[in-house]
Structure formats: structure tokens, C-alpha cells
Design an enzyme around this catalytic site. Structure first.
Site, PDB file in Angstrom:
ATOM      1  N   GLU A   8       0.773  -1.127  -0.016  1.00 44.58           N
ATOM      2  CA  GLU A   8       0.058   0.052  -0.112  1.00 44.58           C
ATOM      3  C   GLU A   8       0.859   1.096   0.080  1.00 44.58           C
ATOM      4  OE1 GLU A   8      -3.219   0.073  -0.116  1.00 44.58           O
ATOM      5  OE2 GLU A   8      -3.435  -2.145  -0.099  1.00 44.58           O
ATOM      6  N   CYS A  31      -2.322   9.051   2.997  1.00 47.04           N
ATOM      7  CA  CYS A  31      -2.229   8.597   1.290  1.00 47.04           C
ATOM      8  C   CYS A  31      -3.353   8.957   0.758  1.00 47.04           C
ATOM      9  CB  CYS A  31      -1.997   7.112   1.448  1.00 47.04           C
ATOM     10  SG  CYS A  31      -3.211   6.100   2.283  1.00 47.04           S
TER      11      CYS A  31
HETATM   12  P1  NAD Z   1       8.790   5.254   4.023  1.00 49.26           P
HETATM   13  O1  NAD Z   1       8.649   4.411   2.888  1.00 49.26           O
HETATM   14  O2  NAD Z   1       9.830   6.168   4.206  1.00 49.26           O
HETATM   15  O3  NAD Z   1       8.958   4.273   5.429  1.00 49.26           O
HETATM   16  C1  NAD Z   1       7.823   3.250   5.590  1.00 49.26           C
HETATM   17  C2  NAD Z   1       8.387   2.061   6.355  1.00 49.26           C
HETATM   18  O4  NAD Z   1       9.416   1.543   5.760  1.00 49.26           O
HETATM   19  C3  NAD Z   1       9.251   2.487   7.696  1.00 49.26           C
HETATM   20  O5  NAD Z   1       9.034   1.609   8.819  1.00 49.26           O
HETATM   21  C4  NAD Z   1      10.651   2.505   7.370  1.00 49.26           C
HETATM   22  O6  NAD Z   1      11.464   2.495   8.280  1.00 49.26           O
HETATM   23  C5  NAD Z   1      10.583   1.276   6.555  1.00 49.26           C
HETATM   24  N1  NAD Z   1      11.782   1.031   5.633  1.00 49.26           N
HETATM   25  C6  NAD Z   1      12.367   2.097   4.929  1.00 49.26           C
HETATM   26  N2  NAD Z   1      13.284   1.753   4.220  1.00 49.26           N
HETATM   27  C7  NAD Z   1      13.363   0.392   4.030  1.00 49.26           C
HETATM   28  C8  NAD Z   1      14.133  -0.610   3.405  1.00 49.26           C
HETATM   29  N3  NAD Z   1      14.829  -0.527   2.613  1.00 49.26           N
HETATM   30  N4  NAD Z   1      13.547  -2.009   3.933  1.00 49.26           N
HETATM   31  C9  NAD Z   1      12.605  -2.062   4.608  1.00 49.26           C
HETATM   32  N5  NAD Z   1      12.053  -1.245   5.125  1.00 49.26           N
HETATM   33  C10 NAD Z   1      12.193  -0.007   4.934  1.00 49.26           C
HETATM   34  O7  NAD Z   1       7.392   5.884   4.299  1.00 49.26           O
HETATM   35  P2  NAD Z   1       7.040   6.855   5.320  1.00 49.26           P
HETATM   36  O8  NAD Z   1       7.444   8.130   5.271  1.00 49.26           O
HETATM   37  O9  NAD Z   1       6.931   6.265   6.690  1.00 49.26           O
HETATM   38  O10 NAD Z   1       5.282   6.869   5.084  1.00 49.26           O
HETATM   39  C11 NAD Z   1       4.799   7.756   4.265  1.00 49.26           C
HETATM   40  C12 NAD Z   1       4.528   7.043   2.981  1.00 49.26           C
HETATM   41  O11 NAD Z   1       3.447   5.858   3.229  1.00 49.26           O
HETATM   42  C13 NAD Z   1       3.721   8.029   2.043  1.00 49.26           C
HETATM   43  O12 NAD Z   1       4.177   7.771   0.668  1.00 49.26           O
HETATM   44  C14 NAD Z   1       2.129   7.443   2.234  1.00 49.26           C
HETATM   45  O13 NAD Z   1       1.142   7.977   0.899  1.00 49.26           O
HETATM   46  C15 NAD Z   1       2.489   5.922   2.129  1.00 49.26           C
HETATM   47  N6  NAD Z   1       1.046   5.524   2.792  1.00 49.26           N
HETATM   48  C16 NAD Z   1       0.460   4.715   2.075  1.00 49.26           C
HETATM   49  C17 NAD Z   1      -0.887   4.352   2.724  1.00 49.26           C
HETATM   50  C18 NAD Z   1      -1.766   3.162   1.787  1.00 49.26           C
HETATM   51  O14 NAD Z   1      -2.784   2.587   2.301  1.00 49.26           O
HETATM   52  N7  NAD Z   1      -1.607   3.158   0.125  1.00 49.26           N
HETATM   53  C19 NAD Z   1      -1.072   4.636   4.020  1.00 49.26           C
HETATM   54  C20 NAD Z   1      -0.153   5.227   4.574  1.00 49.26           C
HETATM   55  C21 NAD Z   1       0.896   5.833   4.013  1.00 49.26           C
END
Ligand code: NAD
Length: 498
Positions: free
Chosen positions: A261, A295
């Protein structure tokens, strides 16, 4: 500043030194390292969490693997009861969960922190109901001597990685479904809401799960998150976060079932026959709820040129009603952003838009005189064009960029000329136009005459194919189907003399 029954000191007091939860035990990281927990409220340190390393993630995966048999042996009715026990444990801790989310994430305590803390047990109750109705099939065979049935089996240990914007709701969408399906979980939350994750794990620790059925590892995503998604010990991956991280994870987890997501850049399309009261209500709610860090937020507004000025005026007036302030002040309707990265992206999007000819009608930067640097003024921009970063990329903050269009064809082109495709909204009084946009906008959800933030937890939720907004569908039984394996069993009846 008045609060409800709790004093401000009680609500904002320190959280102490926290632990991870692995194999049914509260543990430190193997090397004893910790990270500071800072609150976006004023930037102060309010606690410490273990800085997990790859070895910690490995022992969590091993603990989860050890729990696979115990979970697999439970009937779906027993797993359903397990989910209900978790829901009860959550409901018993709402006050603490609300305080922690507002301190750690920055949500206004009274209007949003208490809401999310009180809402997420629902995912466990829903999974408890849905799992006992997840039927298999009986399928006809071309051979009169054969019978064919399908049923659902657990997949095994799931790697769950989540963001910081809804630190209770989003993990619950996956963890409830995984456990209901009989899959142990290793969860890596976002570092900037690790304290929320510990408060969350305290609920599961009380729910009498088989040891190792649920594990929490705190630490950096590229370290512990990477370890669990790439590990041979995890059989499926559920991830919510940015498209960039989602794509890295998809490569690292290649071959495993994925539920991704990812980001949204929600266009809200306001046609010339729209009910403007409803449009203003829907746009303002989703642009400023959770300070726009959703999101499903209104990320850009495409408006028919004939009503552009009226809509702009009304949005500016509504933005002035937002009460930006301390998350624990009962008057506050919008708190600080969660972290500097989001605030810096807002700064960059506004600067880029202004330098290319956009006009700031409201807000346009960080607020002075607040407790910290992360308070962002609700912002409305006009004269935005399709090439500006604020239109092309997800801003993830409290911003309403207005882009004028002349006809439906141009509106569709603007809406679809984007790499993201999660949610859109269309405001129109015409059923024909509603279906035209509903069938042609490239987003997984299209809300008609409703804010893009509107969703119910059983409705399929996810990105449109070909966009960078994700793979698969969340929501009630959809999540259960994604997280369980369909087993086909073909039975030969043998000869009559057998
Ligand atoms: P992010 O991708 O920076 O981080 C998300 C998670 O991934 C965090 O826990 C982070 O520590 C982890 N992570 C980072 N690098 C990684 C790697 N290489 N391997 C494994 N895990 C890793 O996102 P964010 O800033 O925390 O969240 C914001 C984003 O999430 C926005 O783009 C938003 O639209 C999206 N989002 C989507 C939904 C949906 O349902 N589609 C819901 C909420 C947020």
C-alpha cells in the site's frame, strides 16, 4: 491550558526506556543500543527505544517460525477468539494509547489521538468475524471419478513494515488479518513512531498468544525492515509506505506474496455543477486531517475554471478556521508534522510552485511562536500548473494546490497524468459525469461527492494497476484472502471395488 481529566504534565510526561517484544518476552537489542524518542510537539526527548540490528530481526523471525505450528493447529474459531482477546486488551488501554500517539506522532489528542486509539481494535473484531466465514469452494471436475475442493491455509511467518502516519490503524490492518489467517508476525514500525509500537505491543503481550506469534523489532527500516522482508524465514510481506521503499522491498522480497500500500496524490475534481458546500467540506477535511499526512489526503484540487475563484475564496476562509497548536490543547484541530523530512518537502514544494508562478493564498510556510519547528500553516495555492512538483509528487502535508481546467477531457488528462493512483474524489450533481470519471480516473478508489478520506474498513482499498500506488487490496475479507494460501485438493474416488 485546560485538558479533560488528565493534567498536561501527566499527558506529556516521559515514556521511559522501552523494550522490543520477541518470542513472548520484552527484550533489549542484543548489543544494548538505544535510540532517542523525540516528540514533534516541541522536539524534546521523551524516551528511548532499542536500536534493533539484523541479529535482533533474525531472532524475531526464528521466534515467529517456532510459533507457526502452534498457530496452524488452532481452528479458525480459536483464532477468531484470539483476535477478540487482542481487541479487548486494546480497548482496556485506550487512555495510554491516546497519550502516546499524540506525544510520539503529534496528532491532536482530543480530536484525533483519542479517535485512533479508540478505533483500531475494530480491525481485530472485524478479522475475528470474517475469518470464520472465509469459505473454500467445491469445484466441478471433468472426471466423474474426481472431487475437487479448495480451502485456506496459513502461509507462515509474515514480515509487516509500516509507516508513522497512522501508527495504530495501519499495522492493525495487517496484524489482525495475519493472526486470523494463522500467520505469525514480525513487525517493524517506522522509527519516528516506535513508542506507539511499544504501546501497541503491550496490548498483544496481554492477549495470551502463543509465544512468538507476534514480534516487534524497533530500529532502522533499511536494517531491520530489510532483514525481515528479505529473510528466507518470512513467507509473505505486507508493507505500507512510500513508492520508493515499496519498490526496494518488492525486489528484496522477490518471489513472496506481497501486499503493498504505497503513496497517493489524490486529485479532487470539482466540476462546474458541484455542490460547493460539500466540496469545501470534503477538501478541507482531508487536506488538514492528520495535518495532511495521509495517503488518501486531498493532494491537489482540479477545479472548473468557472468556479475556481469562488472555491478558492471559500477554501481560504475554511483554512483560517484551522486551529494549529499544541496537540494536547483541547482547542487544537491540527498539530505539528511528524518529522523534519515532511516539513522540508512542504517547504520545497511551495518554493518550487512560487518560483514557477503559483500564488500563495493562505499559509505558505512554518508557523512562528509555536512550541517547536514542525508546525505548518494550512496552505492554499492557486495558479498551480501540471509541471510543478506540488502537482506531480505527493506533498504529504497540509496543502491545497488549485489547478484550473476547462472541460472534462482536460480534467481526466490532468488527473491521470501522474505516476500515483490511489484515491480520487469527484464532485458533480450529474450521474452520467460521476460514472464517466468513476470509470476513467486511474485510481483504486473513486469517491463521488465525498472526501477522498472516506473509507470503511471492509471496502477494497489499494492502488490502480500500472501506477506506483501499490499491489493488492486491503479491507476486511480482502486482506484475509491476500494473506492466506488457497490449497486445491483433488480427490480420486477409486473404483467401485475399492
Ligand atoms: P517510508 O517508505 O519512508 O517508510 C515506511 C516504512 O518502511 C518505515 O517503517 C521505514 O522504516 C521502512 N523502511 C524504509 N526503508 C526500508 C527498507 N529499505 N527496507 C525495509 N523497510 C524500510 O514511508 P513513510 O514516510 O513512513 O510513510 C509515508 C508514505 O506512506 C507516503 O508515501 C504515504 O502515501 C504512504 N502511505 C500509504 C498508505 C496506503 O494505504 N496506500 C497509507 C499510509 C501511508
Amino acid at each position: 491550558m485546560a485538558t479533560t481529566t488528565e493534567s498536561l504534565g501527566q499527558l506529556t510526561g516521559p515514556l521511559g526506556t522501552m523494550k522490543m517484544f520477541i518470542g513472548g518476552e520484552w527484550v533489549d537489542s542484543l548489543d544494548g543500543g538505544h535510540d532517542e524518542v523525540t516528540t514533534p510537539r516541541d522536539g524534546s526527548v521523551v524516551g528511548h527505544v532499542p536500536r534493533g540490528e539484523r541479529t535482533d530481526a533474525q531472532r524475531a523471525v526464528a521466534a515467529a517460525n517456532d510459533a507457526e505450528e502452534a498457530l496452524r493447529e488452532l481452528t479458525v474459531f480459536e483464532r477468531s477468539k484470539l483476535c477478540l482477546r487482542i481487541a479487548d486488551a486494546i480497548d482496556a488501554r485506550t487512555d495510554h494509547l491516546a497519550r502516546v500517539i499524540s506525544l510520539d506522532q503529534g496528532k491532536p489528542y482530543h480530536s484525533e489521538g483519542r479517535w485512533e486509539a479508540g478505533a483500531f481494535s475494530h480491525f481485530f473484531r472485524q478479522a475475528a468475524e470474517d475469518i470464520v466465514r472465509l469459505n473454500g469452494e467445491s469445484i466441478p471436475s471433468s472426471d466423474r471419478n474426481k472431487r475437487v475442493i479448495t480451502f485456506h491455509r496459513p502461509r507462515g511467518t509474515y514480515a509487516v513494515v509500516t509507516p508513522w502516519n497512522f501508527p495504530y490503524n495501519i499495522p492493525s490492518e495487517y496484524i489482525s488479518a495475519a493472526l486470523a489467517c494463522g500467520n505469525p508476525v514480525v513487525w517493524v514500525p517506522a522509527p519516528s513512531t516506535s513508542a506507539c509500537a511499544v504501546a501497541y505491543a503491550e496490548c498483544l503481550a496481554e492477549a495470551d498468544l502463543p509465544p512468538g506469534a507476534f514480534n516487534l523489532v524497533t530500529g532502522a527500516g533499511p536494517v531491520v525492515g530489510d532483514e525481515i522482508v528479505a529473510s528466507a524465514g518470512t513467507r509473505g510481506v505486507a508493507f505500507t509506505g512510500s513508492p520508493q521503499t515499496g519498490e526496494t522491498i518488492a525486489r528484496r522480497a522477490a518471489g513472496k506474496p506481497l501486499l503493498l500500500e504505497l503513496g497517493g496524490n489524490g486529485p479532487v475534481i470539482v466540476l462546474d455543477d458541484a455542490d460547493l458546500d460539500a466540496a469545501v467540506r470534503g477538501i478541507v477535511f482531508s487536506a488538514f486531517f492528520n495535518a495532511g499526512q495521509a495517503c488518501s489526503a486531498t493532494e491537489r484540487v482540479l477545479v472548473h475554471r468557472s468556479i475556481h475563484d469562488e472555491l478558492a475564496e471559500r477554501l481560504v476562509a475554511a483554512a483560517a478556521d484551522v486551529r494549529l497548536g499544541d496537540p494536547f490543547d483541547p482547542e487544537t484541530t491540527m498539530g505539528p508534522l511528524n518529522n523534519e523530512q515532511v516539513a522540508a518537502k512542504m517547504d520545497a514544494h511551495i518554493e518550487d510552485a512560487e518560483s514557477h508562478g503559483a500564488t500563495v493564498l493562505a499559509g505558505g510556510g512554518r508557523a512562528d511562536g509555536m512550541l517547536g519547528d514542525l508546525y505548518y500553516r494550512p496552505t492554499v495555492l492557486s495558479r498551480v500548473s501540471s509541471t510543478m512538483r506540488v502537482n506531480r509528487e505527493e506533498s504529504f502535508g497540509p496543502i491545497i494546490p488549485l489547478i484550473a481546467f476547462d472541460d472534462a477531457a482536460e480534467a481526466i488528462e490532468l488527473a491521470n497524468d501522474n505516476e500515483l493512483g490511489l484515491i480520487s474524489s469527484v464532485y458533480t450533481r450529474s450521474l452520467r459525469r460521476a460514472f464517466f470519471f468513476g470509470e476513467n480516473v486511474q485510481t483504486g478508489i473513486v469517491n463521488i461527492n465525498e472526501t477522498p478520506d472516506y473509507w470503511e474498513s471492509h471496502i477494497p482499498y489499494g492502488g490502480a494497476s500500472g501506477k506506483r500506488s501499490g499491489i493488492g487490496r486491503l479491507g476486511g475479507a480482502n486482506t484475509l484472502r491476500e494473506m492466506s494460501e488457497v490449497r486445491s485438493m483433488i480427490i480420486d474416488l477409486g473404483s467401485e471395488t475399492d
